[in-house]
Design an enzyme around this catalytic site. Structure first.
Site, mmCIF file in Angstrom:
data_model
loop_
_atom_site.group_PDB
_atom_site.id
_atom_site.type_symbol
_atom_site.label_atom_id
_atom_site.label_comp_id
_atom_site.label_asym_id
_atom_site.label_seq_id
_atom_site.Cartn_x
_atom_site.Cartn_y
_atom_site.Cartn_z
ATOM 1 N N LYS A 1 15.481 65.961 74.188
ATOM 2 C CA LYS A 1 16.053 65.073 75.218
ATOM 3 C C LYS A 1 17.305 64.425 74.656
ATOM 4 O O LYS A 1 17.431 64.238 73.443
ATOM 5 C CB LYS A 1 15.038 63.975 75.562
ATOM 6 C CG LYS A 1 15.267 63.323 76.899
ATOM 7 C CD LYS A 1 14.829 64.255 78.002
ATOM 8 C CE LYS A 1 14.529 63.582 79.288
ATOM 9 N NZ LYS A 1 13.650 64.414 80.131
ATOM 10 N N ASN B 1 17.316 62.345 92.949
ATOM 11 C CA ASN B 1 17.074 63.767 93.202
ATOM 12 C C ASN B 1 15.586 64.040 93.444
ATOM 13 O O ASN B 1 15.211 64.658 94.446
ATOM 14 C CB ASN B 1 17.594 64.563 91.996
ATOM 15 C CG ASN B 1 17.413 66.058 92.193
ATOM 16 O OD1 ASN B 1 16.355 66.600 91.920
ATOM 17 N ND2 ASN B 1 18.430 66.717 92.708
HETATM 18 N N1 GLU Z 1 15.212 66.526 82.999
HETATM 19 C C1 GLU Z 1 14.148 67.343 83.513
HETATM 20 C C2 GLU Z 1 12.815 66.958 82.907
HETATM 21 O O1 GLU Z 1 12.616 65.855 82.461
HETATM 22 C C3 GLU Z 1 14.455 68.807 83.382
HETATM 23 C C4 GLU Z 1 14.660 69.283 81.982
HETATM 24 C C5 GLU Z 1 15.219 70.691 81.905
HETATM 25 O O2 GLU Z 1 15.413 71.299 82.937
HETATM 26 O O3 GLU Z 1 15.443 71.121 80.787
HETATM 27 O O4 GLU Z 1 11.890 67.715 82.932
#
Ligand code: GLU
Length: 415
Positions: free
Chosen positions: A105, A220
Site C-alpha cells: 500500500k 467510488n
Molecule cells: N485500493 C484497492 C484495495 O484496497 C484496490 C487495490 C488494487 O487494485 O491493487 O483493495
C-alpha cells in the site's frame, strides 16, 4: 474515545488467528511486520509558484505469494501505521481471493480537495519518480484508493514510462481503458461486494428484493454500491452519507440522482427530498444491510451494540475494531469482513495485469463472470472456515489467508 492505531489492530487480528490455527512463532514473527517500506519526500511546484514538500510512503508488506499489490491513498491524515495496516490487509486480501500476489500500500499526506488538477498531477508524477525503480509488474503494482483514481494512475504510468523509455502499462492498475485499463474496473470493488452480499443473503435467508440498505461514504465504492444494490437486487437505499454528513428517506433514495447532485454541489448533504442524518446515526439505522464504504475505525466498542443491521458489508478497509467484532458476533450480526467484501477491486486489478501481459483485452461480461466466480469462491471458503473453527467471519477469513501465505513462505524456505 482513544484513537486506535490501525497497524496495532491488524497485528491484534493476526495474533488471534495465529492462536486459533496454532501458527509457529517464526512464521508469525515474519507476518507481523512489513518486509520493506519506503519513506519519500516529494517537492512539488504549487500554482502560486511556491514549492511544497509532501511526505509519501510505500509499504511492501509481504511478497511470498507474488509481487506486492495495493492502492495509493492521498489523504491529509495519512500515517505510516495506517499504510502498514492497509498493506497487511492487502496481503490477506490477495491470498483470500487466491491471486498470485502479495500485499502492499502507498500513501501521500496531502489534501486533494484543496489542490488543483495541475498540483495533483505534479504530485502524482513526483511520487512516480521517487518509487518507479521499486514498483512494476514483477515487484509491486499500485492502484487507485482513497482520493486517487484512474487519472492518477495514468499520470503515474506515464511518468514511469518516460523514465524507463518503455511502454510499461502494467506498472500500475486501475488505469483508464484508453491506456490499458480493464473493462469493469470502475465498479469492481462494489460489484465484488454485491456478490458476497448475495451469498450472505442466501445463507441467512434474506430476500434482497425486500431488503433495506444504509451506505456510509459516497465515493467510488459507496456510489456504485448504492447503484448496484438497486439494479442487481432491487433493494431500497434508505440512507447514504459522505464526510460532510448524510441523508435519509424511508421511501428510498435514487443513487443516480444523488450522484448527479453530489457532482454539482460537492456533497450529498442538503439533497432535496431527504432528511439530514449524521454519519454516526446512519450506522445505527434499522436496516438489513449496512455498507461502511468510507474510512477506518467507524464501528467501535462504543457503537457496535447499537447496530441493528443483519449484514455488515465492509467495502471500506478497516471500518470495524476488534472490540466491535466481539460485540457484533455476540449479537449475531453477519460481518462480511473488509478483505473479503472489498476484494473485487484487486481481483479486477489482477485481471488488468493479466490483460496487460497478454496485450489482449476482455469484455465487461467476461470480467463480471470471472469476478463473480472469484468472489463467490472466496466467500464460501470463509464461511466454511467460520463453521470449522466456530468463529466470526473476520477471524475465519484470516485463517484462510494466513495459511496460504504461510505455506508460500514455508515452501520458499523463509521459515
Ligand atoms: N485500493 C484497492 C484495495 O484496497 C484496490 C487495490 C488494487 O487494485 O491493487 O483493495
Amino acid at each position: 474515545m482513544i484513537e486506535q492505531n490501525p497497524f496495532e489492530i491488524s497485528q491484534k487480528q493476526l495474533d488471534a488467528c495465529a492462536k486459533l490455527i496454532d501458527l509457529d512463532a517464526g512464521t508469525l514473527a515474519v507476518l507481523r511486520e512489513p518486509l520493506r517500506e519506503f519513506h519519500v519526500s516529494l517537492p512539488v511546484r504549487m500554482d502560486d509558484g511556491s514549492v511544497k514538500v509532501f511526505k509519501g510512503f510505500r509499504v511492501q508488506y509481504n511478497d511470498a505469494k507474488g509481487p506486492t499489490k495495493g492502492g495509493i491513498r492521498f489523504h491529509p491524515d495519512e500515517t505510516i501505521d495506517t499504510i502498514r495496516a492497509l498493506a497487511a490487509w492487502m496481503t490477506w486480501k490477495c491470498a483470500l481471493a487466491d491471486l498470485p500476489l502479495g500485499g502492499g500500500k502507498g500513501g501521500v499526506i496531502c489534501n486533494p480537495r484543496e489542490m488543483s488538477q495541475g498540483e495533483l498531477e505534479r504530485l502524482s508524477r513526483a511520487y512516480a519518480q521517487s518509487v518507479c525503480h521499486f514498483i512494476g509488474p514483477e515487484r509491486d503494482i499500485p492502484a487507485p484508493d482513497v482520493y486517487t483514481n484512474a487519472q492518477t494512475m495514468a499520470w503515474i504510468m506515464d511518468e514511469c514510462c518516460k523514465i524507463s523509455g518503455k511502454s510499461q502499462f502494467g506498472i500500475v492498475t486501475g488505469k483508464p481503458i484508453a491506456v490499458g485499463g480493464s473493462a469493469g474496473r470502475d465498479d469492481a470493488t462494489a460489484r465484488g461486494g454485491m456478490y458476497t452480499i448475495r451469498e450472505a443473503a442466501k445463507e441467512l435467508g434474506i430476500d434482497l428484493k425486500k431488503a433495506t440498505v444504509a451506505i456510509q461514504g459516497y465515493g467510488n465504492a459507496g456510489y456504485f454500491a448504492a447503484s448496484l444494490c438497486n439494479t442487481l437486487f432491487g433493494s431500497k437505499i434508505l440512507a447514504v452519507s459522505d464526510s460532510k454528513g448524510g441523508i435519509f428517506n424511508k421511501e428510498g433514495l435514487n443513487p443516480e440522482e444523488i450522484a448527479a447532485y453530489k457532482r454539482e454541489t460537492g456533497s450529498v448533504i442538503n439533497y432535496p427530498g431527504a432528511t439530514p442524518i449524521s454519519n454516526e446515526d446512519l450506522l445505527e439505522l434499522e436496516v438489513d444491510i449496512l455498507v461502511p464504504s468510507a474510512l477506518e475505525n467507524v464501528i467501535t466498542g462504543a457503537n457496535a451494540a447499537n447496530i441493528k443491521a443483519k449484514i455488515i458489508a465492509e467495502l471500506a478497509n478497516g471500518p470495524t475494531t476488534p472490540e466491535a467484532d466481539d460485540v457484533l458476533q455476540r449479537n449475531g450480526v453477519h460481518v462480511i469482513p473488509d478483505f473479503l467484501c472489498n476484494a473485487g477491486g484487486v481481483v479486477v486489478s489482477y485481471f488488468e495485469m493479466v490483460q496487460n501481459f497478454y496485450m489482449y483485452y476482455w469484455s465487461k461480461e467476461q470480467v463480471h463472470d470471472l469476478l463473480d466466480k472469484k468472489m463467490t469462491a472466496a466467500y464460501h471458503s470463509v464461511l466454511d472456515a467460520a463453521k470449522k473453527y466456530s468463529t466470526h467471519m473476520r477471524l475465519a477469513a484470516y485463517t484462510v489467508a494466513v495459511q496460504r501465505v504461510a505455506e508460500a513462505m514455508k515452501v520458499r524456505g523463509w521459515v
